[in-house]
Design a protein around this motif. Structure first.
Motif, PDB file in Angstrom:
ATOM      1  N   ARG A  13      14.755 -37.648  10.247  1.00 17.32           N
ATOM      2  CA  ARG A  13      13.601 -36.930  10.775  1.00 17.32           C
ATOM      3  C   ARG A  13      12.344 -37.292   9.998  1.00 17.32           C
ATOM      4  N   THR A  14      11.243 -37.376  10.699  1.00 16.07           N
ATOM      5  CA  THR A  14       9.980 -37.754  10.043  1.00 16.07           C
ATOM      6  C   THR A  14       9.427 -36.631   9.170  1.00 16.07           C
ATOM      7  N   ASP A  15       9.883 -35.370   9.390  1.00 14.00           N
ATOM      8  CA  ASP A  15       9.385 -34.262   8.564  1.00 14.00           C
ATOM      9  C   ASP A  15      10.141 -34.140   7.244  1.00 14.00           C
ATOM     10  N   GLY A  16      11.098 -35.035   7.016  1.00 11.89           N
ATOM     11  CA  GLY A  16      11.829 -35.031   5.753  1.00 11.89           C
ATOM     12  C   GLY A  16      13.025 -34.113   5.719  1.00 11.89           C
ATOM     13  N   LYS A  17      13.219 -33.282   6.716  1.00 11.39           N
ATOM     14  CA  LYS A  17      14.365 -32.379   6.734  1.00 11.39           C
ATOM     15  C   LYS A  17      15.644 -33.147   7.061  1.00 11.39           C
ATOM     16  N   SER A  18      16.758 -32.595   6.594  1.00  3.73           N
ATOM     17  CA  SER A  18      18.051 -33.195   6.922  1.00  3.73           C
ATOM     18  C   SER A  18      18.315 -33.069   8.416  1.00  3.73           C
ATOM     19  N   PRO A  19      18.835 -34.116   9.058  1.00  5.96           N
ATOM     20  CA  PRO A  19      19.162 -34.021  10.490  1.00  5.96           C
ATOM     21  C   PRO A  19      20.442 -33.236  10.767  1.00  5.96           C
ATOM     22  N   LEU A  20      21.251 -32.969   9.732  1.00  3.92           N
ATOM     23  CA  LEU A  20      22.565 -32.362   9.968  1.00  3.92           C
ATOM     24  C   LEU A  20      22.504 -31.014  10.688  1.00  3.92           C
ATOM     25  N   PRO A  21      21.588 -30.069  10.323  1.00  2.00           N
ATOM     26  CA  PRO A  21      21.566 -28.793  11.046  1.00  2.00           C
ATOM     27  C   PRO A  21      21.186 -28.925  12.508  1.00  2.00           C
TER      28      PRO A  21
END
Length: 831
Positions: A467-475
């Motif tokens: 993700r471009t916002d830096g959050k993990s994609p796992l959730p």
């Protein structure tokens, strides 16, 4: 011999291919031989090795090669600490998967390490991001969960907004993220913790086992970080409220001198104390500022003490006096209870705070025979003494008073003896993708449920998009997050936090013992044979991170029944940094030296030689272009020596025996050869002083050059020269293995030099027919005399007194005493 010009690239490529094809550094369990396990802290695969890596790995490689030649079965593996934020950030930037970036970097760095000729058993290579590695880590997690060593709780955490993840306390430096340098804030989150505090006593007490094997500096850092304190828990009633402030104190003897209370900014009572008071907003603002300060800085003695009054008071349980309650920046919620009873006359931090804010000070401990005046004190009195101003306890020695006061308060349920630790449980939850998945699911019916061991590993999805916002994609990935409950079969949600990367590095050294085993984390026989690591090498920056965690993990695994010792690393060397222009190498300073460039220009051997010769391993090393040029010239000098002795050298072993009468020059060279063996062996064996070992070899090469023309024409010359050259190559081979292997082959040997035994010096070869004796008169050198090694005391005295300059300085004086140190000194005392 016509060796031609010294060509490092050709020679080094040749021997690296030969070592690879002959598999000479691969090892197996062999109970008939003594084992030696040498290991460097494995690298993060950033894409390029730097000079710090070269120094670390060159030190370890000398040790590995030396120990092999000393007859040990040497395990020397390499792998990759491959999870972490840089891979994830690079994947976001390049719109790729972190695995792609990571495995590409591993390939690049592996090639660089092979180009340096390190003697690794590459069959044992591991990468912590591979499912076949973290599968076992997930199994450990489940075992620890069953035993209560892993738990989940809501907790204030260090949050890096830039990295979008939680940081352990040890990963916050000066209030900033250790990875990206962004400011860290406090946040409340449900997190997974490893109960390292359950092993606090053992982690502290077992440091005694490591004395002499670990640097004292590291042991001290760990003792301070664990921070065991013996004292008491004391209750202070809040005035006008149904609340109690509990404090931990190591000085209950000073309780009558407590005049105010200091709370940590994060203390849960703060909001209750200030609710509706005029001080509320001022206190909240102060708490916000303090909570985001670096934890270690807040606990430092030199911190400027600051605080704010809450408007509330508590009652001293021993004196009944009211004590104002402040919030102070030097009080830590993570230590004790987050509350400190302030005794300014007897604690320096409280003293400074009281002076700054004009708070009362009461002396309750007097040194014997003195009377302290609070108004005249310039510092707190913290030494032993006799209690005063303490009512019924007056006159007691303060150590005795500690027990008496706690016992008296315990009768009223206001105190109890307590042991406290600075160490906190290890927060291992990370809100990132590129880490080992935590193997649990959340079921509305069953709660937290562990993934069955037969379903491990829980794999990171290969189709994840960063993700471009830096959050993990796992959730946000239903294919990963949605699961079935292993207990009831109903719908469940998978944990989307991953483990702190320090979990992977806490047990990798044990996995190397059976790195390809796919039925268990370890082969018991291999683990029992190889563990512990005999010599571990890495940076001081890991003293209270990786090294403490690895000790903790080893103890847990021992208690799980694995055949490991109490401590993972018998000996530890913390190498110094590589500097350029007085500063640590970094791109921002523009002072980086690229190892590839040095290898390309001078070769791997010269790069290794310089970095080992320039400084003792535990000291910082200043990079020098002239220094590496000198290392290259020295190797070229050895190359030319062998070439110039064409026809005069024969294939003999180091320290080869020589028959017949030897000329003085031959005796001198042979003596220098054996003395060099003694010196180099001592310097490597005792303290890894490679710099002085190389210096001794340089002296031997100088002696060879001085002797070669004379000796090549004498009957004994070829064998004496050949022995000294063979010894030079054998002793230098751990440092510059490629050149030495090549010249060893040139001399006519069919074996690999790396498989030869280490040379042993002969004491008889060190004997001198003549020795030079220094002659002193009244402590000053007045002459030197050549004497036979078996000269009698009378002969020594006669020769010394007969020296012209000695006789001159004895004129008109009476000899009081003559002291003889055989073979070294004649000291004449005259009046």
């Amino acid at each position: 011999m016509a060796l031609g010009k010294y060509d490092p690239e050709r020679i080094e490529n040749k021997w690296q291919d030969e070592w690879n094809s002959s598999r000479c550094f691969e090892v197996e369990v062999d109970p008939s031989r003594p084992k030696y396990y040498v290991l460097e802290m494995f690298p993060y695969p950033s894409g390029k090795i730097h000079m710090g890596h070269v120094r670390n790995y060159s030190i370890a490689d000398v040790v590995a090669r030396y120990k092999r030649m000393r007859g040990f079965n040497v395990l020397h593996p390499m792998g990759w600490d491959a999870f972490g934020l840089p891979a994830e950030n690079a994947a976001i930037k390049n719109k790729s998967h972190p695995a792609q970036w990571t495995y590409g970097n591993i390939a690049e760095m592996r090639a660089q390490l092979k180009r340096l000729g390190y003697s690794y058993d590459w069959r044992r290579e591991l990468a912590t991001c591979r499912p076949e590695y973290y599968k076992w880590e997930q199994l450990f997690f489940l075992k620890f969960l069953e035993k209560g060593l892993v738990y989940r709780k809501n907790s204030p955490v260090n949050w890096c907004g830039s990295c979008q993840t939680v940081l352990a306390n040890e990963q916050v430096e000066d209030g900033r993220c250790w990875r990206c340098d962004s400011e860290v804030e406090q946040k409340q989150l449900e997190q997974w913790f490893l109960r390292i505090t359950a092993y606090a006593d053992e982690l502290l007490d077992d440091l005694k086992m490591l004395e002499g094997g670990w640097p004292e500096r590291v042991l001290t850092m760990q003792r301070n970080w664990i921070g065991r304190s013996v004292g008491a828990q004391v209750k202070f009633q809040v005035k006008g409220m149904d609340e109690v402030v509990e404090v931990f104190t190591t000085r209950p003897d000073t309780l009558c001198g407590a005049t105010f209370m200091s709370l940590a900014a994060e203390h849960p009572l703060v909001e209750k104390l200030i609710a509706g008071s005029p001080e509320a907003e001022k206190v909240r603002a102060f708490c916000r500022d303090v909570a985001n300060m670096d934890r270690i800085k807040r606990g430092a003695d030199d911190l400027e003490k600051e605080g704010v009054f809450t408007g509330a008071y508590c009652i001293n349980p021993l004196t009944g006096r009211e004590m104002p309650i402040h919030v102070a920046n030097f009080v830590l919620m993570g230590y004790g209870t987050g509350a400190v009873m302030a005794v300014p006359a007897h604690d320096q931090r409280d003293f400074e705070f009281a002076r700054k804010y004009d708070l009362p000070m009461r002396v309750v401990i007097q040194p014997k025979g003195e009377t302290l005046n609070p108004a005249a004190m310039t510092a707190a009195y913290a030494d032993p003494g006799i209690l005063v101003n303490s009512g019924e306890f007056d006159g007691l020695e303060n150590e005795k008073a500690k027990e008496t006061i706690v016992a008296r308060l315990a009768e009223r349920n206001l105190a109890k003896p307590t042991v406290n630790y600075r160490l906190r449980d290890w927060n291992i939850s990370r809100q990132r993708f590129w880490g080992a998945p935590i193997p649990v699911v959340y079921c509305e019916k069953c709660g937290i449920v562990g993934v069955p061991p037969e379903d491990l590993p829980v794999r990171l999805p290969e189709d994840a998009v960063m993700r471009t916002d830096g959050k993990s994609p796992l959730p946000f990935m239903d294919s990963f997050a949605q699961a079935s409950c292993p207990k009831c079969g109903g719908p469940a949600r998978r944990e989307t936090d991953t483990m702190d990367t320090f979990v992977e590095s806490s047990w990798y050294f044990l996995r190397y013992t059976s790195a390809r085993l796919d039925t268990a984390p370890f082969d018991a026989a291999a683990l029992k044979y190889w563990a512990p690591v005999d010599q571990y090498i890495g940076g001081i920056e890991h003293a209270i991170l990786h090294l403490l965690y690895a000790r903790f993990f080893t103890k847990i695994l021992r208690d799980e029944g694995y055949p490991v010792s109490d401590e993972p690393f018998a000996h530890l060397l913390t190498q110094g940094m590589v500097l350029k222009d007085g500063a640590k190498m970094s791109k921002s300073k523009g002072n980086v030296v690229d190892p590839n460039a040095m290898i390309g220009r001078y070769g791997a051997d010269a790069t290794r030689l310089f970095i080992l010769f320039a400084s003792p391993p535990e000291k910082d090393l200043e990079w020098s272009d002239a220094g590496i040029e000198g290392a290259y010239r020295f190797l070229g000098r050895i190359w030319r020596l062998v070439e110039e002795l064409e026809g005069a050298l024969v294939a003999v072993k180091p320290c080869a025996p020589v028959e017949g009468e030897l000329s003085p020059r031959a005796k001198d060279l042979r003596r220098k050869e054996h003395d060099t063996v003694r010196r180099v062996t001592r310097d490597i064996e005792n303290a890894f002083q490679f710099n002085t070992a190389v210096a001794a070899l340089m002296e031997l090469v100088n002696e060879l050059y001085a002797a070669k023309d004379e000796l090549r024409t004498r009957p004994e010359g070829p064998r004496v020269l050949s022995s000294a050259v063979a010894t030079t190559l054998a002793l230098l081979s751990p440092v510059a293995p490629h050149l030495c292997e090549e010249l060893w082959q040139v001399l006519g040997h069919a074996t690999h030099l790396s498989e030869e035994p280490w040379p042993l010096h002969d004491e008889a070869a060190l004997a001198r027919d003549e020795v030079e004796v220094v002659v002193q008169v009244n402590g000053k050198v007045r002459g030197r005399a050549k004497l036979a090694t078996d000269a009698s005391e009378e002969e020594v005295r006669s020769v010394a007194l007969g020296l012209e300059n000695v006789a001159k300085h004895l004129e008109g004086k009476e000899i009081a005493k003559i002291v003889l140190i055989p073979g070294k000194l004649v000291s004449i005392v005259a009046r």
